[in-house]
Design a protein around this motif. Sequence first.
Motif, PDB file in Angstrom:
ATOM      1  N   THR A  60      14.855  35.570  49.047  1.00 26.46           N
ATOM      2  CA  THR A  60      16.154  34.983  48.716  1.00 26.46           C
ATOM      3  C   THR A  60      16.845  35.874  47.683  1.00 26.46           C
ATOM      4  O   THR A  60      16.396  36.997  47.415  1.00 26.46           O
ATOM      5  N   THR A  61      17.882  35.381  47.079  1.00 24.25           N
ATOM      6  CA  THR A  61      18.647  36.192  46.108  1.00 24.25           C
ATOM      7  C   THR A  61      17.938  36.211  44.762  1.00 24.25           C
ATOM      8  O   THR A  61      17.126  35.352  44.435  1.00 24.25           O
ATOM      9  N   GLY A  62      18.292  37.184  43.957  1.00 26.73           N
ATOM     10  CA  GLY A  62      17.744  37.302  42.604  1.00 26.73           C
ATOM     11  C   GLY A  62      16.434  38.063  42.596  1.00 26.73           C
ATOM     12  O   GLY A  62      15.837  38.368  43.627  1.00 26.73           O
ATOM     13  N   ALA A  63      16.016  38.347  41.410  1.00 31.00           N
ATOM     14  CA  ALA A  63      14.763  39.098  41.240  1.00 31.00           C
ATOM     15  C   ALA A  63      13.568  38.221  41.611  1.00 31.00           C
ATOM     16  O   ALA A  63      13.580  37.005  41.421  1.00 31.00           O
ATOM     17  N   ILE A  64      12.529  38.863  42.127  1.00 28.42           N
ATOM     18  CA  ILE A  64      11.322  38.135  42.495  1.00 28.42           C
ATOM     19  C   ILE A  64      10.469  37.926  41.246  1.00 28.42           C
ATOM     20  O   ILE A  64      10.174  38.873  40.498  1.00 28.42           O
ATOM     21  N   THR A  65      10.114  36.687  41.034  1.00 27.04           N
ATOM     22  CA  THR A  65       9.201  36.340  39.944  1.00 27.04           C
ATOM     23  C   THR A  65       7.911  35.833  40.558  1.00 27.04           C
ATOM     24  O   THR A  65       7.929  34.848  41.320  1.00 27.04           O
ATOM     25  N   PRO A  66       6.798  36.489  40.308  1.00 27.45           N
ATOM     26  CA  PRO A  66       5.531  36.020  40.875  1.00 27.45           C
ATOM     27  C   PRO A  66       5.195  34.607  40.383  1.00 27.45           C
ATOM     28  O   PRO A  66       5.570  34.189  39.285  1.00 27.45           O
ATOM     29  N   GLY A  67       4.493  33.881  41.186  1.00 26.27           N
ATOM     30  CA  GLY A  67       4.103  32.526  40.822  1.00 26.27           C
ATOM     31  C   GLY A  67       3.745  31.724  42.062  1.00 26.27           C
ATOM     32  O   GLY A  67       3.595  32.261  43.164  1.00 26.27           O
ATOM     33  N   THR A  68       3.660  30.424  41.895  1.00 25.87           N
ATOM     34  CA  THR A  68       3.328  29.544  43.023  1.00 25.87           C
ATOM     35  C   THR A  68       4.601  29.206  43.811  1.00 25.87           C
ATOM     36  O   THR A  68       5.693  29.071  43.237  1.00 25.87           O
ATOM     37  N   VAL A  69       4.392  29.090  45.116  1.00 34.25           N
ATOM     38  CA  VAL A  69       5.499  28.728  46.011  1.00 34.25           C
ATOM     39  C   VAL A  69       5.113  27.433  46.717  1.00 34.25           C
ATOM     40  O   VAL A  69       4.120  27.391  47.451  1.00 34.25           O
ATOM     41  N   LYS A  70       5.871  26.398  46.458  1.00 37.90           N
ATOM     42  CA  LYS A  70       5.622  25.112  47.098  1.00 37.90           C
ATOM     43  C   LYS A  70       6.927  24.565  47.680  1.00 37.90           C
ATOM     44  O   LYS A  70       8.003  24.715  47.097  1.00 37.90           O
ATOM     45  N   GLY A  71       6.811  23.940  48.835  1.00 38.28           N
ATOM     46  CA  GLY A  71       7.976  23.322  49.465  1.00 38.28           C
ATOM     47  C   GLY A  71       7.548  22.096  50.254  1.00 38.28           C
ATOM     48  O   GLY A  71       6.375  21.954  50.614  1.00 38.28           O
ATOM     49  N   ALA A  72       8.461  21.204  50.504  1.00 38.35           N
ATOM     50  CA  ALA A  72       8.142  19.989  51.261  1.00 38.35           C
ATOM     51  C   ALA A  72       9.318  19.680  52.187  1.00 38.35           C
ATOM     52  O   ALA A  72      10.492  19.770  51.799  1.00 38.35           O
ATOM     53  N   ALA A  73       8.969  19.312  53.405  1.00 33.56           N
ATOM     54  CA  ALA A  73       9.980  18.912  54.394  1.00 33.56           C
ATOM     55  C   ALA A  73       9.489  17.663  55.128  1.00 33.56           C
ATOM     56  O   ALA A  73       8.279  17.472  55.285  1.00 33.56           O
ATOM     57  N   THR A  74      10.377  16.837  55.532  1.00 35.12           N
ATOM     58  CA  THR A  74      10.039  15.680  56.366  1.00 35.12           C
ATOM     59  C   THR A  74      10.565  15.944  57.791  1.00 35.12           C
ATOM     60  O   THR A  74      11.478  16.757  57.983  1.00 35.12           O
ATOM     61  N   PHE A  75       9.953  15.273  58.743  1.00 36.13           N
ATOM     62  CA  PHE A  75      10.444  15.436  60.113  1.00 36.13           C
ATOM     63  C   PHE A  75      10.724  14.054  60.698  1.00 36.13           C
ATOM     64  O   PHE A  75      10.035  13.080  60.390  1.00 36.13           O
ATOM     65  N   THR A  76      11.753  13.989  61.500  1.00 35.86           N
ATOM     66  CA  THR A  76      12.152  12.748  62.160  1.00 35.86           C
ATOM     67  C   THR A  76      12.236  12.995  63.646  1.00 35.86           C
ATOM     68  O   THR A  76      12.964  13.896  64.097  1.00 35.86           O
ATOM     69  N   MET A  77      11.486  12.227  64.422  1.00 36.67           N
ATOM     70  CA  MET A  77      11.500  12.331  65.876  1.00 36.67           C
ATOM     71  C   MET A  77      12.551  11.391  66.464  1.00 36.67           C
ATOM     72  O   MET A  77      12.680  10.238  66.037  1.00 36.67           O
ATOM     73  N   SER A  78      13.270  11.902  67.420  1.00 34.40           N
ATOM     74  CA  SER A  78      14.232  11.083  68.152  1.00 34.40           C
ATOM     75  C   SER A  78      13.842  11.120  69.628  1.00 34.40           C
ATOM     76  O   SER A  78      13.692  12.191  70.214  1.00 34.40           O
ATOM     77  N   TYR A  79      13.653   9.935  70.219  1.00 33.75           N
ATOM     78  CA  TYR A  79      13.160   9.848  71.593  1.00 33.75           C
ATOM     79  C   TYR A  79      14.314   9.502  72.531  1.00 33.75           C
ATOM     80  O   TYR A  79      14.793   8.376  72.584  1.00 33.75           O
ATOM     81  N   GLN A  80      14.743  10.493  73.284  1.00 33.92           N
ATOM     82  CA  GLN A  80      15.911  10.325  74.134  1.00 33.92           C
ATOM     83  C   GLN A  80      15.569  10.594  75.596  1.00 33.92           C
ATOM     84  O   GLN A  80      16.285  10.192  76.475  1.00 33.92           O
TER      85      GLN A  80
END
Length: 352
Positions: free
Chosen positions: A332-352
């Motif tokens: 991404t933008t900006g300088a890289i700073t070493p460290g931990t990388v954590k992310g969270a996403a939810t998913f939603t299913m749609s049945y069509q």
Amino acid sequence: MNSTKAMTTGREDGIKLIGKRSVKHVGAWMLQTLCAGLLMLCSIHAQADYVHLPYNKGWTANFDNLSFSASFSASRDVPVGTVLQSVNADGKISYSNTCPVTKTVTVSGTPVPGMADTYQTNVPGIGVHLYVTAGWSGGNYTSVPSTEVLGLSSSGPTNFYTRADLVVTGPIGNGTLTTLPSMTISYSGTCIDDPNYISPHMQALNPGTTIIGRTCSVTTPSVDVTLPTVFPSNLATGSAGATPFSLGVNCTQGVTVKVTLTDASNAANTSTTLSLAPNSSAAGVGLQILSGSTPIAYGPDSAVAGNVNQWTAGTTTGDPMNIPFTVRYIRTTGAITPGTVKGAATFTMSYQ
């Protein structure tokens, strides 16, 4: 002289008597003729203006009930407004009017909020939209309830259709249709005064149709993915550390499964880069989830058909279905700073 006088008087008396009887007889005949003429005119007036509907059953009867299929299935999240089934019938009509006639169609039922002319049933997500022939006759429909003023015309018998559409009003549930709307058609006009011709005619729907909502169950409600450790130099090409994972669903056959991923740290995010969670210590890097080679953009947490950045995972065959993904680091933008990388996403299913 006396004899002649008597004969003359007798003839005069006879003439007078004959004349009197003749006038009386003629007068009575004229009155009778006049009365017959008036009666005939009254009879013609009563028959001159009429609406025979439904023509096939006599103009004081109701229409035959319309029927949907005995049963059918529909996926839970079919787009609102989708017509699942449409049925109609031709009751025919014959009419003749010498004055403007008002056709009024009313509906008995509970409207669906926010959906014009659509009425609720007892099955979740299922409504009914009713129609009748527009104008006097023909194949063009008008949505009801409605009021039309019809001009002077005469024709018949000709086509007069009624129609009912089974419409999606929300997430579809399971059940048997027992509560259904009905409509009533009536005509009024100063030239149509015989109750037989202006009686209301009802159109109803037969209950008993079974609705089977096609749904799925998610077999992987949550997934933890561990990415490999990478160095800043590994991101020189823009991404690194691609790691596969999958989500599983189990559905009946024929369901189109659609997915929306939502950024748990920033619900408004609609880009293809997942934000870092607040407990991350690295900077200048993010996460990207791909389907095949295509980065997935994020959208709101909703199963509504057409949700922002909703995408199609596939159509089920009746067997368990796995949806493959890959997650990777992305520069991404900006300088890289070493460290931990954590992310969270939810998913939603749609049945069509």
